[in-house]
Design a protein around this motif. Structure first.
Motif, PDB file in Angstrom:
ATOM      1  N   GLY A   1       0.801  -1.216   0.000  1.00  0.00           N
ATOM      2  CA  GLY A   1       0.000   0.000   0.000  1.00  0.00           C
ATOM      3  C   GLY A   1       0.834   1.267   0.000  1.00  0.00           C
ATOM      4  N   GLN A   2       2.143   1.137   0.223  1.00  0.00           N
ATOM      5  CA  GLN A   2       2.988   2.328   0.283  1.00  0.00           C
ATOM      6  C   GLN A   2       3.164   3.000  -1.072  1.00  0.00           C
ATOM      7  OE1 GLN A   2       3.882  -0.803   0.862  1.00  0.00           O
ATOM      8  NE2 GLN A   2       6.038  -1.213   0.393  1.00  0.00           N
ATOM      9  N   ASN A   3       2.829   2.293  -2.147  1.00  0.00           N
ATOM     10  CA  ASN A   3       2.937   2.884  -3.481  1.00  0.00           C
ATOM     11  C   ASN A   3       1.627   3.526  -3.957  1.00  0.00           C
ATOM     12  OD1 ASN A   3       5.615   1.994  -3.754  1.00  0.00           O
ATOM     13  ND2 ASN A   3       4.958  -0.001  -4.498  1.00  0.00           N
ATOM     14  N   ALA A   4       0.591   3.448  -3.135  1.00  0.00           N
ATOM     15  CA  ALA A   4      -0.734   3.920  -3.546  1.00  0.00           C
ATOM     16  C   ALA A   4      -0.725   5.387  -3.941  1.00  0.00           C
ATOM     17  CB  ALA A   4      -1.736   3.705  -2.410  1.00  0.00           C
TER      18      ALA A   4
ATOM     19  N   ASP B   1       0.734  -4.939 -11.510  1.00  0.00           N
ATOM     20  CA  ASP B   1       0.132  -5.919 -10.605  1.00  0.00           C
ATOM     21  C   ASP B   1      -0.371  -5.232  -9.337  1.00  0.00           C
ATOM     22  OD1 ASP B   1       1.282  -8.757  -8.679  1.00  0.00           O
ATOM     23  OD2 ASP B   1      -0.585  -8.527  -9.786  1.00  0.00           O
ATOM     24  N   GLU B   2      -1.595  -5.529  -8.969  1.00  0.00           N
ATOM     25  CA  GLU B   2      -2.198  -5.096  -7.720  1.00  0.00           C
ATOM     26  C   GLU B   2      -2.036  -3.596  -7.444  1.00  0.00           C
ATOM     27  OE1 GLU B   2      -1.903  -9.326  -5.312  1.00  0.00           O
ATOM     28  OE2 GLU B   2      -0.348  -7.831  -4.960  1.00  0.00           O
ATOM     29  N   PRO B   3      -2.577  -2.753  -8.301  1.00  0.00           N
ATOM     30  CA  PRO B   3      -2.523  -1.313  -8.040  1.00  0.00           C
ATOM     31  C   PRO B   3      -3.607  -0.880  -7.056  1.00  0.00           C
ATOM     32  CG  PRO B   3      -3.713  -1.713 -10.056  1.00  0.00           C
ATOM     33  CD  PRO B   3      -3.236  -3.062  -9.578  1.00  0.00           C
TER      34      PRO B   3
ATOM     35  N   THR C   1      -9.239   1.220   3.433  1.00  0.00           N
ATOM     36  CA  THR C   1      -9.133   2.451   4.210  1.00  0.00           C
ATOM     37  C   THR C   1      -9.893   2.354   5.528  1.00  0.00           C
ATOM     38  OG1 THR C   1     -11.019   3.344   2.989  1.00  0.00           O
ATOM     39  CG2 THR C   1      -8.829   3.931   2.202  1.00  0.00           C
ATOM     40  N   GLU C   2     -10.904   1.471   5.602  1.00  0.00           N
ATOM     41  CA  GLU C   2     -11.696   1.369   6.827  1.00  0.00           C
ATOM     42  C   GLU C   2     -11.196   0.288   7.775  1.00  0.00           C
ATOM     43  OE1 GLU C   2     -15.836   1.021   6.121  1.00  0.00           O
ATOM     44  OE2 GLU C   2     -16.069   3.081   5.441  1.00  0.00           O
ATOM     45  N   THR C   3     -10.640  -0.779   7.213  1.00  0.00           N
ATOM     46  CA  THR C   3     -10.268  -1.921   8.052  1.00  0.00           C
ATOM     47  C   THR C   3      -8.795  -1.983   8.407  1.00  0.00           C
ATOM     48  OG1 THR C   3      -9.949  -3.334   6.112  1.00  0.00           O
ATOM     49  CG2 THR C   3     -12.146  -3.290   7.082  1.00  0.00           C
ATOM     50  N   SER C   4      -7.963  -1.255   7.677  1.00  0.00           N
ATOM     51  CA  SER C   4      -6.528  -1.337   7.913  1.00  0.00           C
ATOM     52  C   SER C   4      -6.139  -0.594   9.190  1.00  0.00           C
ATOM     53  CB  SER C   4      -5.753  -0.754   6.730  1.00  0.00           C
ATOM     54  OG  SER C   4      -4.370  -0.787   7.002  1.00  0.00           O
ATOM     55  N   LYS C   5      -5.378  -1.264  10.024  1.00  0.00           N
ATOM     56  CA  LYS C   5      -4.828  -0.628  11.215  1.00  0.00           C
ATOM     57  C   LYS C   5      -3.376  -0.219  10.978  1.00  0.00           C
ATOM     58  CE  LYS C   5      -7.843  -3.287  14.292  1.00  0.00           C
ATOM     59  NZ  LYS C   5      -7.919  -4.249  15.432  1.00  0.00           N
TER      60      LYS C   5
ATOM     61  N   GLN D   1      -4.046  -0.893   1.014  1.00  0.00           N
ATOM     62  CA  GLN D   1      -3.715  -1.435  -0.302  1.00  0.00           C
ATOM     63  C   GLN D   1      -4.785  -1.108  -1.334  1.00  0.00           C
ATOM     64  OE1 GLN D   1      -3.121  -5.387   1.409  1.00  0.00           O
ATOM     65  NE2 GLN D   1      -1.067  -5.412   0.562  1.00  0.00           N
ATOM     66  N   LEU D   2      -6.057  -1.340  -0.978  1.00  0.00           N
ATOM     67  CA  LEU D   2      -7.126  -1.085  -1.951  1.00  0.00           C
ATOM     68  C   LEU D   2      -7.334   0.409  -2.184  1.00  0.00           C
ATOM     69  CD1 LEU D   2      -9.865  -3.729  -1.039  1.00  0.00           C
ATOM     70  CD2 LEU D   2      -7.922  -3.927  -2.598  1.00  0.00           C
TER      71      LEU D   2
END
Length: 503
Positions: A143-146, A180-182, A219-223, A228-229
């Protein structure tokens, strides 16, 4: 989501651009820890299915009467209306390896570094490649590349145009892998990238872009610091992809079994939810449904490998939700362990397992490709059962479950009262012929227990009007006859799938 051990080599023979431009390739994926799911491997399931009394069975699957639909291919070298099976990471770039892949039912290879001679040989086998390394790459990672893609100088549209335009016109090249996985934050720019690649190749190749699975952080579930999404839900993520990226498919990876070391019901629920969300959006937007499944495991223990029933469960469940393109990760070590080939290029036990299952999938897929999925429901799933346990909770608290899709029976078109023996569970996908000739079909996948084997059970249904009712399961084609109770019956085995048509 995956951990890369090594990245496929850049294509040198076909890409005539400066090395500095290619140096921006897909960021290398560092080692990561993932949730693993499964228990000890049990006895393998047999490939066949029981023949019904009064039924006629053939071993060779013929073209179904529902055939006849044909659309213009999305590019010059690939037809989405043909059922294909692909794989990631070829390993040894040899003709012998191509021969082995062909025998194992592989149609396309996602990799790079092909010589023109090898491409010629791949084409002679009726196979193709989704070319990696030909254009600048990108990976969402943790997720750091988002949101950073559009600001990367290496990933400018000019670079994509030059690189894609330099790819040779070869019939073995079916698509160009663009990342992959953007994150959803990068999808609007990816829409421009995919159009640039398609236009720069004169429409010869579509851009291939694989997405995150639903168990990626939101954005809602990540602690954690990064999402990533990049949005609150997986459905929003897929909807954003369809809104921004004008390609004829939705493709995502979902590694259901992970390390195959424990039984994780929550991951089952996430799988059903992901399939449902992508199926809904594909139907609403006329997209093809591509999915990347696992033939390997994230476990260094060579005894913890996928069995044939594990592969069947993943594939047939996906097909029940409308998947019409299947891909396996990985043929050769690219990420994880227990691949089809080991690091020395030798076949592992996974080769014969994949070969066996792919043969079955192709037999069913040859008929499945003539139909369009119109909906999928879950039948059975009684409270207290293993199947119910598998969908009661998802991997992250607060995420939706597929509980609302449980029904007592399915009725659609000419099929009615589609149900199964008490104590068992299944997913039922309803389908209509692409040829609009009145033919209808059911794609049924066993859902009783994704982690173990159980007895075969009776699936029954009624059919209105006259017509031929045919079941396609594995390599068998069985013409069913109506029983004295006025219903048709089929005995479905553990983790197996069956396509039933009426014409």
């Amino acid at each position: 989501m995956k951990t890369i051990i090594r990245i496929p080599a850049l294509l040198l023979a076909l890409v005539l651009i400066a090395a500095a431009m290619l140096a921006c390739g897909t960021p290398q994926k560092p080692a990561e820890t993932t949730d693993t799911n499964t228990e000890s491997e049990t006895e393998k399931q047999s490939a066949g299915s029981e023949t019904q009394p009064g039924s006629e069975t053939e071993t060779d699957t013929e073209t179904d009467p529902g055939a006849g639909h044909a659309e213009e291919p999305v590019s010059l070298h690939f037809d989405f209306d043909t059922f294909h099976i692909g794989t990631y990471v070829m390993g040894p770039h040899t003709k012998e390896n191509v021969d082995d892949m062909k025998k194992a039912g592989i149609d396309y290879i996602i990799d790079g570094g092909f010589s023109e001679e090898l491409l010629d040989y791949i084409d002679s086998k009726g196979m193709g490649v989704f070319l990696t390394g030909a254009v600048p790459g990108w990976w969402g990672d943790g997720g750091q590349n988002a949101g950073q893609l559009q600001y990367s100088q290496a990933n400018s549209l000019e670079n994509y145009a030059a690189a894609a335009g330099a790819v040779a016109d070869h019939p073995a090249i079916w698509a160009i892998d663009v990342g992959d996985e953007p994150s959803a934050l990068d999808l609007e720019y990816y829409g421009q990238i995919c159009k640039t690649v398609f236009d720069s190749t004169g429409g010869k190749y579509f851009a291939y872009l694989n997405l995150y699975p639903g168990y990626a952080s939101t954005t809602e579930t990540s602690k954690e610091e990064y999402s990533q999404l990049g949005v609150a839900t997986f459905r929003e993520y897929i909807e954003e992809f369809v809104r921004c990226v004008d390609v004829p498919y939705v493709c995502f990876d979902h590694y259901f079994y992970g390390g195959y070391t424990s039984n994780d019901p929550a991951n089952c629920a996430q799988f059903y939810c992901d399939l449902r969300d992508v199926a809904d959006i594909c139907r609403e937007n006329g997209r093809h449904f591509m999915i990347v499944l696992q033939v390997n495991t994230n476990d260094t223990n060579l005894n913890n490998h996928m069995a044939d029933f594990n592969l069947r469960f993943q594939a047939y469940m996906s097909m029940a939700y409308g998947a019409d393109q299947i891909c396996w990760a990985c043929w050769s070590p690219g990420w994880w362990y227990n691949n089809v080939l080991d690091e020395s290029g030798q076949k592992t036990q996974q080769y014969d397992i994949l070969k066996k299952v792919n043969k079955e999938l192709h037999s069913v897929g040859k008929v499945l490709q003539n139909y369009t999925n119109t909906g999928t429901s879950l039948v059975g799933f009684k409270e207290g059962s293993r199947a119910y346990e598998h969908i009661a909770e998802t991997t992250t608290e607060g995420r939706p479950t597929p509980m609302d899709t449980i029904v007592e029976s399915v009725s659609s078109g000419r099929f009615s009262n589609v149900t199964c023996e008490d104590g068992f569970s299944m997913a039922v996908g309803t389908m209509v012929s692409k040829a609009d000739n009145g033919s209808e079909a059911l794609m049924i996948a066993d859902a009783t227990d994704a982690y173990g084997l159980h007895n075969a059970y009776d699936v029954s249904f009624a059919v209105s009007g006259e017509g031929t009712v045919t079941a396609y399961c594995g390599n068998k084609k069985t013409v069913l006859t109506k029983s004295s109770d006025g219903l048709y019956h089929y005995s479905l085995e553990a983790c197996q799938g069956v396509l039933i048509t009426v014409n």
